[in-house]
Design a protein around this motif. Structure first.
Motif, PDB file in Angstrom:
ATOM      1  N   MET A  12     -16.360   1.693 -45.396  1.00 38.26           N
ATOM      2  CA  MET A  12     -15.943   1.642 -44.004  1.00 38.26           C
ATOM      3  C   MET A  12     -15.740   3.077 -43.530  1.00 38.26           C
ATOM      4  SD  MET A  12     -11.974   0.376 -44.294  1.00 38.26           S
ATOM      5  CE  MET A  12     -10.762   1.232 -45.330  1.00 38.26           C
ATOM      6  N   ARG A  13     -15.965   3.304 -42.244  1.00 44.88           N
ATOM      7  CA  ARG A  13     -15.778   4.627 -41.668  1.00 44.88           C
ATOM      8  C   ARG A  13     -14.409   4.677 -40.995  1.00 44.88           C
ATOM      9  NH1 ARG A  13     -18.935   9.093 -39.966  1.00 44.88           N
ATOM     10  NH2 ARG A  13     -20.700   8.095 -41.031  1.00 44.88           N
ATOM     11  N   VAL A  14     -13.611   5.651 -41.389  1.00 43.22           N
ATOM     12  CA  VAL A  14     -12.272   5.826 -40.826  1.00 43.22           C
ATOM     13  C   VAL A  14     -12.295   7.055 -39.937  1.00 43.22           C
ATOM     14  CG1 VAL A  14      -9.816   6.035 -41.323  1.00 43.22           C
ATOM     15  CG2 VAL A  14     -11.320   4.877 -42.961  1.00 43.22           C
ATOM     16  N   SER A  15     -11.903   6.889 -38.680  1.00 43.71           N
ATOM     17  CA  SER A  15     -11.911   7.994 -37.724  1.00 43.71           C
ATOM     18  C   SER A  15     -10.645   7.964 -36.886  1.00 43.71           C
ATOM     19  CB  SER A  15     -13.152   7.902 -36.828  1.00 43.71           C
ATOM     20  OG  SER A  15     -13.170   6.657 -36.136  1.00 43.71           O
ATOM     21  N   GLY A  16     -10.422   9.058 -36.188  1.00 45.26           N
ATOM     22  CA  GLY A  16      -9.245   9.136 -35.324  1.00 45.26           C
ATOM     23  C   GLY A  16      -8.382  10.331 -35.668  1.00 45.26           C
ATOM     24  N   GLN A  17      -7.135  10.276 -35.200  1.00 44.41           N
ATOM     25  CA  GLN A  17      -6.171  11.335 -35.458  1.00 44.41           C
ATOM     26  C   GLN A  17      -4.944  10.719 -36.120  1.00 44.41           C
ATOM     27  OE1 GLN A  17      -6.085  12.994 -31.305  1.00 44.41           O
ATOM     28  NE2 GLN A  17      -6.363  14.933 -32.374  1.00 44.41           N
ATOM     29  N   GLY A  18      -4.648  11.195 -37.306  1.00 42.53           N
ATOM     30  CA  GLY A  18      -3.492  10.654 -38.008  1.00 42.53           C
ATOM     31  C   GLY A  18      -3.672  10.752 -39.507  1.00 42.53           C
ATOM     32  N   TYR A  39      -1.372   3.366 -42.487  1.00 38.81           N
ATOM     33  CA  TYR A  39      -1.834   4.524 -41.723  1.00 38.81           C
ATOM     34  C   TYR A  39      -0.841   4.841 -40.620  1.00 38.81           C
ATOM     35  CZ  TYR A  39      -3.605   1.372 -38.020  1.00 38.81           C
ATOM     36  OH  TYR A  39      -3.723   0.430 -37.025  1.00 38.81           O
ATOM     37  N   GLN A  40      -0.924   6.062 -40.119  1.00 40.99           N
ATOM     38  CA  GLN A  40      -0.127   6.523 -38.991  1.00 40.99           C
ATOM     39  C   GLN A  40      -1.063   7.172 -37.984  1.00 40.99           C
ATOM     40  OE1 GLN A  40       2.482   9.088 -41.342  1.00 40.99           O
ATOM     41  NE2 GLN A  40       4.243   7.800 -40.821  1.00 40.99           N
ATOM     42  N   GLY A  41      -0.761   7.020 -36.702  1.00 34.00           N
ATOM     43  CA  GLY A  41      -1.578   7.637 -35.671  1.00 34.00           C
ATOM     44  C   GLY A  41      -2.587   6.675 -35.089  1.00 34.00           C
ATOM     45  N   LEU A  42      -3.534   7.230 -34.353  1.00 31.81           N
ATOM     46  CA  LEU A  42      -4.573   6.445 -33.695  1.00 31.81           C
ATOM     47  C   LEU A  42      -5.816   6.448 -34.577  1.00 31.81           C
ATOM     48  CD1 LEU A  42      -4.108   7.816 -30.057  1.00 31.81           C
ATOM     49  CD2 LEU A  42      -3.220   5.675 -31.023  1.00 31.81           C
ATOM     50  N   MET A  43      -5.976   5.398 -35.327  1.00 24.59           N
ATOM     51  CA  MET A  43      -7.061   5.319 -36.291  1.00 24.59           C
ATOM     52  C   MET A  43      -7.980   4.156 -35.963  1.00 24.59           C
ATOM     53  SD  MET A  43      -5.993   7.814 -38.203  1.00 24.59           S
ATOM     54  CE  MET A  43      -6.864   7.726 -39.741  1.00 24.59           C
TER      55      MET A  43
END
Length: 251
Positions: free
Chosen positions: A74-80, A45-49
Motif C-alpha cells: 500500500m502507498r502511504v502519503s501525507g504529512q505526519g 498514525y498521526q497527522g493527515l495520512m
C-alpha cells in the motif's frame, strides 16, 4: 491514571525511519515522500495520512502468478507519522546502495517509493524443475525495512570465506554475491532429505558482501503448522502459508 505503560512513549527523532522499539517501525512523512508498506501493516498514525493500494504492472502481476513471489503493498502519503508492524516480528532498517539487495518478499515491511523491485530466480544447480527459489531484487538508493523471526545474524561473505545458509532461514543478501542452490543429500533422489538430519535445500554465497539469516526456518504463524509431519515442516494446513492462515488462527 498511572502505569508503567507510560514509559512506552513515542520516539523523538528527526529521522525518516526510526524504531519505536525492536518490533515497531516509525516513519515520518512530510507530504513529498511517499512510503510503500506491507498491506495491513499500519498499527497507528498521526497527522493527515492517506492509504492507497499500490499499482502493480502487468509484468509484476505475471511474475507473481508464475512464481508466487511479489509484494502486496500500500502507498502511504501525507504529512505526519505512521507506525508499522507485522505479527511482532523484529524490524531492521537497511540502506540500499548501488549494489542492490536481494530479499524474500515475506520479510519486507516497508520501503522508499523511489526504490525499484522485481522478481529474480535462484536456480537449483541440479536443474530440477520446481526446486529453484524466487526472490526480489531491490535496486536504487533508499531505505527498506526488513522483518525477522527473532534477532538475526549478519554474516560477512568474502572471496576467502563463503557462507551457506538454509534456504528457509535466509532473509536477504547483497545482490553482488554469486549464489548456488543445492540439496544436502547423499542419495540419488535429491528431493529426499539427508539421513535423519531434517536438512534440505541450502544457498551458498560467494564473492564480497553480506547475508542476513534469521534464527527460524519459518515465519509463524503464516509459515508454520502446529504439530509434526510434512504439513508442519512445509507450512501447510490451517495455520500454514499455503493454507492462507484463514482467520489468523494460531491456537
Amino acid at each position: 491514571m498511572q502505569s508503567p505503560l507510560f514509559a512506552y512513549t513515542e520516539v523523538q527523532t528527526q529521522d525518516r525511519y526510526a524504531l519505536q522499539n525492536g518490533q515497531l517501525l516509525r516513519v515520518a512523512l512530510t507530504g513529498q515522500d511517499d512510503v510503500l508498506a506491507r498491506k495491513g501493516a499500519m498499527v497507528a498514525y498521526q497527522g493527515l495520512m492517506e492509504f492507497d493500494g499500490e499499482y502493480r504492472s502487468s509484468g509484476q502481476r505475471r511474475a507473481r502468478a508464475h512464481t508466487g513471489e511479489g509484494l502486496d503493498l500500500m502507498r502511504v502519503s501525507g504529512q505526519g507519522t505512521v507506525y508499522l508492524a507485522n505479527l511482532a516480528q523484529y524490524v531492521h532498517v537497511v540502506d540500499v546502495d548501488r549494489d542492490g539487495l536481494t530479499v524474500d518478499s515475506a520479510y519486507v515491511l516497508a520501503m522508499d517509493s523511489t526504490l525499484h523491485h522485481e522478481v529474480v530466480a535462484v536456480d537449483s544447480q541440479y536443474g530440477i524443475s520446481g526446486t529453484g527459489k524466487y526472490q526480489l531484487i531491490i535496486t536504487g538508493t533508499g531505505k527498506v525495512a526488513l522483518m525477522t523471526s527473532g534477532q538475526p545474524l549478519m554474516m560477512r561473505v568474502t572471496p576467502d570465506t563463503y557462507v551457506s545458509a538454509d534456504a528457509d532461514a535466509i532473509v536477504a543478501w547483497s545482490s553482488s554475491l554469486r549464489v548456488q542452490m543445492q540439496a544436502q543429500t547423499y542419495s540419488s533422489p535429491v528431493r529426499r532429505r539427508r539421513g535423519s538430519t531434517g536438512e534440505g535445500w541450502e544457498l551458498s554465497f560467494l564473492g564480497q558482501g553480506f547475508a542476513l539469516v534469521q534464527p527460524s526456518e519459518m515465519m509463524p504463524p503464516q509459515g508454520a503448522e502446529i504439530g509434526a509431519g510434512m504439513a508442519a515442516q512445509f507450512g501447510m494446513g490451517q495455520h500454514g502459508a499455503h493454507g492462507q492462515n484463514r482467520g489468523n488462527a494460531w491456537s
